[in-house]
Design an enzyme around this catalytic site. Structure first.
Site, PDB file in Angstrom:
ATOM      1  N   HIS A   1      23.630  -8.427  60.088  1.00  0.00           N
ATOM      2  CA  HIS A   1      22.618  -9.494  60.086  1.00  0.00           C
ATOM      3  C   HIS A   1      22.964 -10.443  58.929  1.00  0.00           C
ATOM      4  O   HIS A   1      23.542 -10.016  57.922  1.00  0.00           O
ATOM      5  CB  HIS A   1      21.260  -8.831  59.846  1.00  0.00           C
ATOM      6  CG  HIS A   1      20.073  -9.716  59.960  1.00  0.00           C
ATOM      7  ND1 HIS A   1      19.679 -10.566  58.966  1.00  0.00           N
ATOM      8  CD2 HIS A   1      19.156  -9.871  60.955  1.00  0.00           C
ATOM      9  CE1 HIS A   1      18.569 -11.200  59.333  1.00  0.00           C
ATOM     10  NE2 HIS A   1      18.243 -10.806  60.549  1.00  0.00           N
TER      11      HIS A   1
ATOM     12  N   ASP B   1      21.710  -1.385  55.080  1.00  0.00           N
ATOM     13  CA  ASP B   1      20.635  -2.201  55.644  1.00  0.00           C
ATOM     14  C   ASP B   1      19.968  -1.355  56.730  1.00  0.00           C
ATOM     15  O   ASP B   1      20.509  -1.176  57.819  1.00  0.00           O
ATOM     16  CB  ASP B   1      21.245  -3.488  56.225  1.00  0.00           C
ATOM     17  CG  ASP B   1      20.223  -4.306  57.009  1.00  0.00           C
ATOM     18  OD1 ASP B   1      19.109  -3.817  57.250  1.00  0.00           O
ATOM     19  OD2 ASP B   1      20.559  -5.438  57.395  1.00  0.00           O
TER      20      ASP B   1
ATOM     21  N   GLN C   1      16.709  -1.891  60.989  1.00  0.00           N
ATOM     22  CA  GLN C   1      16.537  -1.528  62.402  1.00  0.00           C
ATOM     23  C   GLN C   1      16.555  -0.023  62.639  1.00  0.00           C
ATOM     24  O   GLN C   1      16.349   0.427  63.762  1.00  0.00           O
ATOM     25  CB  GLN C   1      17.632  -2.185  63.256  1.00  0.00           C
ATOM     26  CG  GLN C   1      17.549  -3.689  63.305  1.00  0.00           C
ATOM     27  CD  GLN C   1      16.282  -4.196  63.989  1.00  0.00           C
ATOM     28  OE1 GLN C   1      15.629  -3.469  64.748  1.00  0.00           O
ATOM     29  NE2 GLN C   1      15.911  -5.429  63.718  1.00  0.00           N
TER      30      GLN C   1
ATOM     31  N   LYS D   1       8.927  -4.154  60.781  1.00  0.00           N
ATOM     32  CA  LYS D   1       9.674  -3.627  61.923  1.00  0.00           C
ATOM     33  C   LYS D   1       9.312  -2.166  62.169  1.00  0.00           C
ATOM     34  O   LYS D   1       9.826  -1.546  63.084  1.00  0.00           O
ATOM     35  CB  LYS D   1      11.175  -3.762  61.674  1.00  0.00           C
ATOM     36  CG  LYS D   1      11.624  -5.228  61.563  1.00  0.00           C
ATOM     37  CD  LYS D   1      13.107  -5.318  61.360  1.00  0.00           C
ATOM     38  CE  LYS D   1      13.559  -6.687  60.906  1.00  0.00           C
ATOM     39  NZ  LYS D   1      13.369  -7.739  61.901  1.00  0.00           N
TER      40      LYS D   1
ATOM     41  N   CYS E   1      20.197 -14.015  64.110  1.00  0.00           N
ATOM     42  CA  CYS E   1      20.681 -13.992  62.721  1.00  0.00           C
ATOM     43  C   CYS E   1      21.942 -13.146  62.607  1.00  0.00           C
ATOM     44  O   CYS E   1      22.113 -12.400  61.621  1.00  0.00           O
ATOM     45  CB  CYS E   1      19.612 -13.474  61.754  1.00  0.00           C
ATOM     46  SG  CYS E   1      18.170 -14.522  61.705  1.00  0.00           S
TER      47      CYS E   1
HETATM   48  C1  LIG Z   1      19.517  -5.533  60.720  1.00  0.00           C
HETATM   49  C2  LIG Z   1      18.586  -6.446  59.988  1.00  0.00           C
HETATM   50  N1  LIG Z   1      18.762  -6.642  58.673  1.00  0.00           N
HETATM   51  C3  LIG Z   1      17.955  -7.443  57.964  1.00  0.00           C
HETATM   52  C4  LIG Z   1      16.908  -8.093  58.554  1.00  0.00           C
HETATM   53  C5  LIG Z   1      16.030  -8.955  57.722  1.00  0.00           C
HETATM   54  O1  LIG Z   1      14.768  -8.399  57.621  1.00  0.00           O
HETATM   55  P1  LIG Z   1      13.574  -9.219  56.935  1.00  0.00           P
HETATM   56  O2  LIG Z   1      13.544 -10.558  57.617  1.00  0.00           O
HETATM   57  O3  LIG Z   1      12.369  -8.385  57.210  1.00  0.00           O
HETATM   58  O4  LIG Z   1      13.882  -9.329  55.496  1.00  0.00           O
HETATM   59  C6  LIG Z   1      16.681  -7.926  59.915  1.00  0.00           C
HETATM   60  C7  LIG Z   1      15.603  -8.657  60.602  1.00  0.00           C
HETATM   61  O5  LIG Z   1      15.665  -8.937  61.773  1.00  0.00           O
HETATM   62  C8  LIG Z   1      17.540  -7.074  60.652  1.00  0.00           C
HETATM   63  O6  LIG Z   1      17.359  -6.878  61.948  1.00  0.00           O
END
Ligand SMILES: Cc1ncc(COP(=O)(O)O)c(C=O)c1O
Length: 418
Positions: free
Chosen positions: A135, A212, A215, A238, A376
């Protein structure tokens, strides 16, 4: 239901979807005159009643600043805030509450590590290894710190199925690799990475590992000590909690050595114009008045999840994913983007030459919520040669009926564009 009481479903398999869905008021509404089929859970999932109750109670009766007041409301707010931290610690099996830093979410958690650890650890010639499936939140913060320090960002390639090429990852791990930043589950492909294997390889090469976990948290029970990661970042919204709250888990020995990320109140012990002395962990990284209600809600969300059998969740979401993949492939021109052998409940796809945004708009008219765009994850889109995909993503409360509604909506789109 009390905010701190676990949901009364400990260990129960997910066979009674109707009673589970009753916990989520957001699901029970009409959208565009049709019952809502909510399939955008990878973006944000709905909140269950215990989480909503906890937020309301906190905001209504315990609203005060934390750690600062001697009065009753402040002490109640502090207890609720710190109590939630302890329950989150236990939920992910961190060794200590000092390792649980509240943040706004995954993005802020990664920025914190990139800026603080990256800024002090990296130098010219050093490398940060990521993967092609990350992401943007796990790419751009590293780009920023690489620009500042002269380090280089290196992406490990993914295969045609959307799996990490582990051999290439291993080849790219060198004595120059100081940090490995890798997603547990890809939001654009659904791929579940072989995390423990990657972490072991990275550690053997002497690198620090950030995961990260945005998900992964809604789909599986994460144990940070079993994974042996150095950092694990995740977002509340999430995993059945509200927006604006998340966590950075960090190994205490590393957090201890890292400089503060932001300055302000709460993160200091003493301040004078000559110098300030930082507060102890985790407060050194929690400058300013925190999102108390969000933290309390996240505590309630982990209580809720703690009452659910995750083997059953995995099985249920896997069955939904298989069913949705089958239904999708019945449609002319359907192509699934991301066919990894280990996948979480994420189905990214294109349908002939119909633009993903058109698909999203047409199914929305049928009351079906999906996500469309690059998610993203522009490098993933580039890797698969598509500008965008439509994405249905499942949560524990989704049913086969939701999938049927999606399939019917997509058939409509095919008719319209025929
Ligand atoms: C894999 C992953 N990393 C990071 C993020 C960013 O999360 P946040 O917008 O809650 O900071 C997301 C959000 O869709 C994501 O799916």
């Amino acid at each position: 239901m009390s905010a701190s009481a676990p949901a009364p479903r400990r260990g129960a398999p997910i066979t009674d979807i109707a009673s589970l869905r009753a916990d989520f008021p957001g699901l029970h509404q009409q959208v565009r005159g049709k019952p809502l089929a909510y399939l955008d859970n990878a973006a944000s999932s709905q909140c269950p009643v215990p989480v909503l109750d906890a937020m309301l109670r906190q905001q209504k009766m315990n609203h005060a600043n934390v750690h600062r007041g001697v009065h009753e409301l402040s002490s109640r707010a502090t207890d609720a805030y710190e109590g939630a931290r302890e329950r989150i610690r236990a939920y992910i099996n961190a060794a200590s509450g000092t390792e649980i830093v509240y943040t706004r979410g995954t993005t802020e958690s990664i920025n914190l590590v990139a800026s603080s650890l990256g800024g002090s650890l990296l130098g010219a010639g050093d490398e940060v290894l990521v993967t092609e499936m990350e992401h943007h939140s796990n790419i751009v913060p590293w780009q920023l710190v690489c620009e500042r320090t002269g380090a280089r960002l290196v992406p490990a390639p993914i295969t045609e199925r959307g799996e990490l090429d582990v051999d290439a990852f291993e080849r790219l791990l060198t004595e120059r690799t100081r940090i490995v930043a890798v997603g547990h589950v890809s939001n654009a492909l659904g791929t579940i990475n072989p995390l423990r294997e990657l972490i072991d390889k990275a550690h053997a090469a002497g690198a620090v590992v950030l995961v990260d976990g945005a998900q992964a948290m809604p789909h599986m029970r994460v144990d940070v000590r079993a994974l042996d990661c150095d950092f694990y970042a995740f977002s509340g919204h999430k995993m059945y909690a509200p927006t604006g709250i998340g966590v950075l888990y960090g190994r205490e020995t590393l957090l201890d050595r890292m400089p503060p990320y932001q300055g302000g109140g709460e993160m200091i012990l003493t301040v004078s114009f000559d110098r300030s002395v930082w507060n102890s962990l985790p407060y050194k990284f929690e400058a300013g008045t925190p999102n108390v209600t969000g933290a309390v809600a996240l505590g309630a969300a982990v209580d809720y999840l703690g009452g659910i059998d995750f083997d059953a969740v995995t099985e249920h979401e896997r069955a939904l994913l298989d069913y949705a993949s089958e239904r999708l492939l019945e449609l002319d021109g359907a192509r699934i983007i991301g066919t990894a052998r280990h996948k979480a409940g994420v189905l990214s796809f294109v349908l002939g030459s119909i633009h993903a945004h058109d698909l999203g708009t047409i199914v929305d008219r049928e009351g079906v919520a999906i996500r469309t765009g690059h998610h993203c994850a522009m490098p993933v889109m580039e890797r698969f040669g598509v500008p965008a995909t439509a994405r249905a993503s499942f949560a524990l409360y989704n049913s086969r009926e939701d999938v049927d509604r999606l399939a019917a909506g997509l058939r409509k789109a095919l008719e319209i564009f025929a």
